[in-house]
Design an enzyme around this catalytic site. Structure first.
Site, PDB file in Angstrom:
ATOM      1  N   CYS A   1      -2.438  17.335  25.467  1.00  0.00           N
ATOM      2  CA  CYS A   1      -3.099  17.500  24.168  1.00  0.00           C
ATOM      3  C   CYS A   1      -2.278  18.420  23.269  1.00  0.00           C
ATOM      4  O   CYS A   1      -2.032  18.109  22.099  1.00  0.00           O
ATOM      5  CB  CYS A   1      -4.507  18.049  24.403  1.00  0.00           C
ATOM      6  SG  CYS A   1      -5.516  18.154  22.910  1.00  0.00           S
TER       7      CYS A   1
ATOM      8  N   CYS B   1     -10.588  25.430  22.984  1.00  0.00           N
ATOM      9  CA  CYS B   1      -9.760  26.146  23.975  1.00  0.00           C
ATOM     10  C   CYS B   1      -9.675  27.644  23.709  1.00  0.00           C
ATOM     11  O   CYS B   1      -8.748  28.300  24.169  1.00  0.00           O
ATOM     12  CB  CYS B   1      -8.350  25.557  24.002  1.00  0.00           C
ATOM     13  SG  CYS B   1      -8.317  23.818  24.393  1.00  0.00           S
TER      14      CYS B   1
ATOM     15  N   CYS C   1       0.685  27.295  24.634  1.00  0.00           N
ATOM     16  CA  CYS C   1       0.435  25.921  24.200  1.00  0.00           C
ATOM     17  C   CYS C   1       1.684  25.062  24.300  1.00  0.00           C
ATOM     18  O   CYS C   1       1.606  23.844  24.210  1.00  0.00           O
ATOM     19  CB  CYS C   1      -0.090  25.905  22.778  1.00  0.00           C
ATOM     20  SG  CYS C   1       1.011  26.713  21.621  1.00  0.00           S
TER      21      CYS C   1
HETATM   22  S1  SF4 Z   1      -5.231  24.216  22.160  1.00  0.00           S
HETATM   23 FE1  SF4 Z   1      -6.658  22.791  23.195  1.00  0.00          FE
HETATM   24  S2  SF4 Z   1      -7.477  21.402  21.608  1.00  0.00           S
HETATM   25 FE2  SF4 Z   1      -5.684  22.503  20.753  1.00  0.00          FE
HETATM   26  S3  SF4 Z   1      -3.995  21.116  21.042  1.00  0.00           S
HETATM   27 FE3  SF4 Z   1      -4.015  22.483  22.842  1.00  0.00          FE
HETATM   28  S4  SF4 Z   1      -5.333  21.496  24.402  1.00  0.00           S
HETATM   29 FE4  SF4 Z   1      -5.642  20.434  22.423  1.00  0.00          FE
END
Ligand code: SF4
Length: 244
Positions: free
Chosen positions: A120, A211, A234
Site C-alpha cells: 500500500c 495507520c 513507509c
Molecule cells: S501509511 Fe497505511 S494507508 Fe498510508 S499508504 Fe502506507 S499502508 Fe497505505
C-alpha cells in the site's frame, strides 16, 4: 558518477564535516544556490517540515515544496496544507498515487493497508515520490536523528544511487538532523506557525488515518505508526537502500 551539480562522495564527506555545526538555513541556502529548482522540500506537514518552510521563506529562498496526498490523510492534515499555503504565501505541489482507492481495492482487494501495508505504501507514497525525484538533484527533508531508532545515524547530506540503470544520483539533505523535538516545537510556537491540531491529541507523527494512532509520552515519536506490524518506515526514506 553523479551529475556535475551533485557532489561526489568525497565532497559529501567534506560538506558534512563543514555543515555539522551549521544552522539549517545555511543548508537551505547552499541547496538553492547549487541546485535552484532542482532541489525541493518534501513535507507531510510534521513540525520539522514546517520549520524548514519557515526558514526557507524567511530567507527568501524560493525552493519548490511538494507533499504526497495518499487519499487517506486525516482531514486535519488536508486542512493544514491550505493553512500553510496561506500562512507562507506559497503553493505546495501535491503528488498523488496513480490508482484511486477504488482501483486499488479492485486490483489488490479492500483495505490493503490492513494486510500488506508495504504494498500500500509503495503504491500510494513511494511511486509518486520516485516520479518526482527523477526530476530532482536534491531532496530536502525534515528528518531528525531523535525521531526513532532507525533515524539515529542520519547525516545532513546523504548521496543515494536513485536509478542504477541510468547512473542517476540524488542528494538527500536533512538540515534538521541535529535538532531535537523540543527545538522544533519551540521554533513552531515562537513563530506562531500553524500546525496539525492532532498533535495536541497525542499524535506525535501523523501519516495516513488507518495507520496512525496516538502515542504515550515515553514512546518514540514514530511509535504510533503501523501498530501491529513490524513496519516502522513507509518506504519513502528506505526505498533507495543505504546511501553511498
Ligand atoms: S501509511 Fe497505511 S494507508 Fe498510508 S499508504 Fe502506507 S499502508 Fe497505505
Amino acid at each position: 558518477m553523479p551529475a556535475d551539480l551533485i557532489p561526489d562522495l568525497a565532497e559529501v564527506r567534506r560538506l558534512n564535516a563543514g555543515f555539522e555545526p551549521a544552522a539549517p538555513v545555511e543548508l537551505l541556502a547552499w541547496a538553492y544556490a547549487r541546485f535552484g529548482h532542482r532541489a525541493a522540500i518534501g513535507t507531510s506537514f510534521q513540525a520539522s517540515g514546517l520549520v524548514l518552510l519557515h526558514q526557507a521563506v524567511s530567507a527568501g529562498l524560493p525552493l519548490p515544496c511538494f507533499t504526497i496526498d495518499t487519499d487517506l490523510l486525516f482531514p486535519e492534515t488536508v486542512e493544514l496544507r491550505r493553512q500553510v499555503e496561506k500562512f507562507f504565501g506559497i503553493e505546495i505541489e501535491v503528488l498523488r498515487p496513480e490508482l484511486s482507492l477504488e482501483q486499488q481495492a479492485n486490483d489488490f482487494g479492500p483495505e490493503l493497508w490492513k494486510r500488506q501495508p508495504d504494498t500500500c505504501c509503495t503504491l500510494r507514497k513511494v511511486l509518486p515520490l520516485q516520479k518526482r525525484l527523477a526530476t530532482l538533484d536534491a531532496w530536502i527533508t525534515g528528518l531528525r536523528r531523535d525521531q526513532s531508532g532507525t533515524r539515529h545515524g542520519i547525516d545532513r547530506l546523504e548521496l543515494y544511487r536513485f536509478d542504477p540503470l541510468r547512473d542517476k544520483f540524488v542528494l538527500k539533505i536533512n538540515p534538521l538532523a541535529g535538532w531535537s523535538r523540543e527545538q522544533v516545537w519551540g521554533y513552531v510556537h515562537e513563530h506562531q506557525i500553524p500546525y496539525n491540531p492532532l498533535n495536541e491529541r497525542g499524535f506525535r507523527s501523523i501519516g495516513c488515518q488507518p495507520c496512525t494512532r496516538a502515542v504515550g509520552g515515553q514512546e518514540d515519536e514514530r511509535a504510533g505508526r503501523w501498530t501491529g506490524f513490524e513496519k516502522t518506515e513507509c518506504g519513502l526514506h528506505t526505498f533507495m537502500g543505504t546511501h553511498v
